[in-house]
Design a protein around this motif. Structure first.
Motif, PDB file in Angstrom:
ATOM      1  N   LEU A  31      -8.570  -3.418  -3.148  1.00  0.00           N
ATOM      2  CA  LEU A  31      -8.123  -4.817  -3.024  1.00  0.00           C
ATOM      3  C   LEU A  31      -6.913  -4.924  -2.110  1.00  0.00           C
ATOM      4  N   LEU A  32      -5.940  -4.031  -2.289  1.00  0.00           N
ATOM      5  CA  LEU A  32      -4.761  -4.032  -1.420  1.00  0.00           C
ATOM      6  C   LEU A  32      -5.171  -3.854   0.044  1.00  0.00           C
ATOM      7  N   LYS A  33      -6.062  -2.927   0.306  1.00  0.00           N
ATOM      8  CA  LYS A  33      -6.493  -2.675   1.678  1.00  0.00           C
ATOM      9  C   LYS A  33      -7.209  -3.895   2.258  1.00  0.00           C
ATOM     10  N   ASP A  34      -8.133  -4.465   1.463  1.00  0.00           N
ATOM     11  CA  ASP A  34      -8.918  -5.601   1.957  1.00  0.00           C
ATOM     12  C   ASP A  34      -8.052  -6.839   2.204  1.00  0.00           C
ATOM     13  N   GLU A  35      -7.111  -7.095   1.307  1.00  0.00           N
ATOM     14  CA  GLU A  35      -6.365  -8.355   1.388  1.00  0.00           C
ATOM     15  C   GLU A  35      -5.055  -8.264   2.159  1.00  0.00           C
ATOM     16  N   TYR A  36      -4.454  -7.064   2.240  1.00  0.00           N
ATOM     17  CA  TYR A  36      -3.124  -6.984   2.835  1.00  0.00           C
ATOM     18  C   TYR A  36      -3.015  -5.972   3.979  1.00  0.00           C
ATOM     19  N   SER A  37      -4.123  -5.428   4.436  1.00  0.00           N
ATOM     20  CA  SER A  37      -4.043  -4.398   5.478  1.00  0.00           C
ATOM     21  C   SER A  37      -3.448  -4.934   6.784  1.00  0.00           C
ATOM     22  N   GLN A  38      -3.612  -6.253   7.027  1.00  0.00           N
ATOM     23  CA  GLN A  38      -3.082  -6.816   8.267  1.00  0.00           C
ATOM     24  C   GLN A  38      -1.548  -6.830   8.269  1.00  0.00           C
ATOM     25  N   ILE A  39      -0.918  -6.936   7.103  1.00  0.00           N
ATOM     26  CA  ILE A  39       0.548  -7.030   7.080  1.00  0.00           C
ATOM     27  C   ILE A  39       1.221  -5.682   6.804  1.00  0.00           C
ATOM     28  N   THR A  60     -12.064   5.728 -16.418  1.00  0.00           N
ATOM     29  CA  THR A  60     -11.621   4.328 -16.364  1.00  0.00           C
ATOM     30  C   THR A  60     -10.343   4.142 -15.548  1.00  0.00           C
ATOM     31  N   PRO A  61      -9.277   4.926 -15.792  1.00  0.00           N
ATOM     32  CA  PRO A  61      -8.074   4.719 -14.967  1.00  0.00           C
ATOM     33  C   PRO A  61      -8.303   4.988 -13.480  1.00  0.00           C
ATOM     34  N   ILE A  62      -9.133   5.971 -13.178  1.00  0.00           N
ATOM     35  CA  ILE A  62      -9.409   6.262 -11.761  1.00  0.00           C
ATOM     36  C   ILE A  62     -10.118   5.076 -11.114  1.00  0.00           C
ATOM     37  N   LEU A  63     -11.115   4.542 -11.802  1.00  0.00           N
ATOM     38  CA  LEU A  63     -11.834   3.383 -11.254  1.00  0.00           C
ATOM     39  C   LEU A  63     -10.911   2.174 -11.100  1.00  0.00           C
ATOM     40  N   THR A  64     -10.003   1.990 -12.047  1.00  0.00           N
ATOM     41  CA  THR A  64      -9.068   0.863 -11.975  1.00  0.00           C
ATOM     42  C   THR A  64      -8.143   1.004 -10.771  1.00  0.00           C
ATOM     43  N   VAL A  65      -7.543   2.177 -10.605  1.00  0.00           N
ATOM     44  CA  VAL A  65      -6.638   2.399  -9.472  1.00  0.00           C
ATOM     45  C   VAL A  65      -7.410   2.299  -8.162  1.00  0.00           C
ATOM     46  N   GLN A  66      -8.627   2.814  -8.134  1.00  0.00           N
ATOM     47  CA  GLN A  66      -9.450   2.739  -6.924  1.00  0.00           C
ATOM     48  C   GLN A  66      -9.751   1.280  -6.566  1.00  0.00           C
ATOM     49  N   SER A  67     -10.043   0.467  -7.562  1.00  0.00           N
ATOM     50  CA  SER A  67     -10.311  -0.960  -7.313  1.00  0.00           C
ATOM     51  C   SER A  67      -9.077  -1.664  -6.772  1.00  0.00           C
ATOM     52  N   PHE A  68      -7.912  -1.406  -7.374  1.00  0.00           N
ATOM     53  CA  PHE A  68      -6.685  -2.047  -6.896  1.00  0.00           C
ATOM     54  C   PHE A  68      -6.329  -1.577  -5.483  1.00  0.00           C
ATOM     55  N   ALA A  69      -6.530  -0.316  -5.199  1.00  0.00           N
ATOM     56  CA  ALA A  69      -6.237   0.195  -3.852  1.00  0.00           C
ATOM     57  C   ALA A  69      -7.163  -0.464  -2.824  1.00  0.00           C
ATOM     58  N   PRO A 128       2.411  -1.893   7.579  1.00  0.00           N
ATOM     59  CA  PRO A 128       2.670  -1.063   8.761  1.00  0.00           C
ATOM     60  C   PRO A 128       1.540  -0.026   8.913  1.00  0.00           C
ATOM     61  N   ALA A 129       1.383   0.542  10.068  1.00  0.00           N
ATOM     62  CA  ALA A 129       0.288   1.479  10.358  1.00  0.00           C
ATOM     63  C   ALA A 129       0.285   2.664   9.396  1.00  0.00           C
ATOM     64  N   ASN A 130       1.480   3.202   9.128  1.00  0.00           N
ATOM     65  CA  ASN A 130       1.564   4.350   8.207  1.00  0.00           C
ATOM     66  C   ASN A 130       1.106   3.968   6.799  1.00  0.00           C
ATOM     67  N   ALA A 131       1.449   2.755   6.348  1.00  0.00           N
ATOM     68  CA  ALA A 131       1.074   2.319   5.004  1.00  0.00           C
ATOM     69  C   ALA A 131      -0.439   2.226   4.885  1.00  0.00           C
ATOM     70  N   SER A 132      -1.093   1.701   5.899  1.00  0.00           N
ATOM     71  CA  SER A 132      -2.556   1.612   5.893  1.00  0.00           C
ATOM     72  C   SER A 132      -3.183   3.001   5.854  1.00  0.00           C
ATOM     73  N   LYS A 133      -2.594   3.917   6.611  1.00  0.00           N
ATOM     74  CA  LYS A 133      -3.097   5.294   6.644  1.00  0.00           C
ATOM     75  C   LYS A 133      -2.939   5.942   5.263  1.00  0.00           C
ATOM     76  N   TYR A 134      -1.784   5.722   4.634  1.00  0.00           N
ATOM     77  CA  TYR A 134      -1.556   6.282   3.299  1.00  0.00           C
ATOM     78  C   TYR A 134      -2.500   5.663   2.264  1.00  0.00           C
ATOM     79  N   LEU A 135      -2.742   4.373   2.394  1.00  0.00           N
ATOM     80  CA  LEU A 135      -3.654   3.691   1.470  1.00  0.00           C
ATOM     81  C   LEU A 135      -5.081   4.238   1.633  1.00  0.00           C
ATOM     82  N   ASP A 136      -5.483   4.484   2.881  1.00  0.00           N
ATOM     83  CA  ASP A 136      -6.800   5.099   3.116  1.00  0.00           C
ATOM     84  C   ASP A 136      -6.871   6.479   2.453  1.00  0.00           C
ATOM     85  N   ARG A 137      -5.816   7.254   2.561  1.00  0.00           N
ATOM     86  CA  ARG A 137      -5.775   8.594   1.955  1.00  0.00           C
ATOM     87  C   ARG A 137      -5.848   8.478   0.429  1.00  0.00           C
TER      88      ARG A 137
END
Length: 186
Positions: A114-122, A103-112, A124-133
Motif C-alpha cells: 500500500l505504501l509503495k502504491d500510494e506514496y511511491s511518487q513522494i 498472519t503478521p508477514i501478510l499484514t506487513v507485506q500488505s502495508f508495504a 525519495p529514490a532510496n526510500a522506494s528502493k528500500y521499500l522494494d527490498r
C-alpha cells in the motif's frame, strides 16, 4: 510363587491362554532368565524340561542370549516410541510457529505494498528502493513460512521429490544478499 507351585494362578495372572495346567504336568523349571528394563524386572523367561534337569553351559548361553535379545528389542521399541513422540511434537511446533508467523508477514507485506502504491511518487529514490527490498524480503519470508508448513505435513503426507536447478537457487541467494554486499563490500 513359581509356575510349578500354582500354575493356573500364574497362567491366569499373565493372561496365558494357549497353555493349560495339564500340559505342564511332568515338567520342571530348567533355566530361569530375567528380562530387564532399566535394571527393573520386566519379565522372566522360563525354560522347562520333562527330561534331564541338569543344566549345561550351552543351555545357559542360549538362555542368556535370548534374554539379552529380548531386553534389546524392548529398549529399541522404547526408543522408537520416544522418537515418534519427539517427531510428532516437532511437527506440531513447526506447524504452530508457521501459522503464527503467516498472519503478521501478510499484514506487513500488505502495508508495504500500500505504501509503495500510494506514496511511491513522494518518496525519495532510496526510500522506494528500500521499500522494494522490504517487499521482496517479505515475499521470501512468506515462502519460508509456506516451506515450514510443507515440512510439518511431511509426516502426514509423505515426501515427494522433484528436480531443481541449483544455479537458480544460488542466483536467488546472491540476489537476496545483493543489498548487503553493496552496503558492506569486503
Amino acid at each position: 510363587l513359581t509356575l510349578f507351585e500354582a500354575p493356573q494362578k500364574l497362567l491366569d495372572e499373565f493372561g496365558i491362554t494357549n497353555i493349560t495346567t495339564s500340559q505342564l504336568e511332568g515338567f520342571r523349571p530348567f533355566i530361569i532368565a530375567p528380562i530387564l528394563r532399566d535394571s527393573n524386572l520386566l519379565a522372566v523367561m522360563v525354560a522347562i524340561t520333562n527330561g534331564d534337569p541338569s543344566v549345561h553351559e550351552h543351555d545357559v548361553e542360549v538362555a542368556t542370549t535370548l534374554s539379552n535379545q529380548a531386553q534389546n528389542a524392548i529398549s529399541k521399541a522404547d526408543l522408537f516410541q520416544k522418537s515418534i513422540r519427539n517427531a510428532d511434537e516437532l511437527e506440531s511446533f513447526v506447524y504452530t510457529v508457521s501459522h503464527e508467523l503467516k498472519t503478521p508477514i501478510l499484514t506487513v507485506q500488505s502495508f508495504a505494498s500500500l505504501l509503495k502504491d500510494e506514496y511511491s511518487q513522494i518518496f525519495p529514490a532510496n526510500a522506494s528502493k528500500y521499500l522494494d527490498r522490504i517487499i521482496i524480503n517479505l515475499s521470501q519470508m512468506q515462502n519460508l513460512v509456506m516451506d515450514l508448513l510443507d515440512l510439518s505435513r511431511i509426516g502426514r503426507d509423505g515426501i515427494e521429490l522433484a528436480e531443481c536447478n541449483s544455479a537458480e537457487l544460488v542466483d536467488a541467494a546472491i540476489e537476496s544478499l545483493a543489498g548487503l554486499l553493496q552496503e558492506y563490500p569486503t
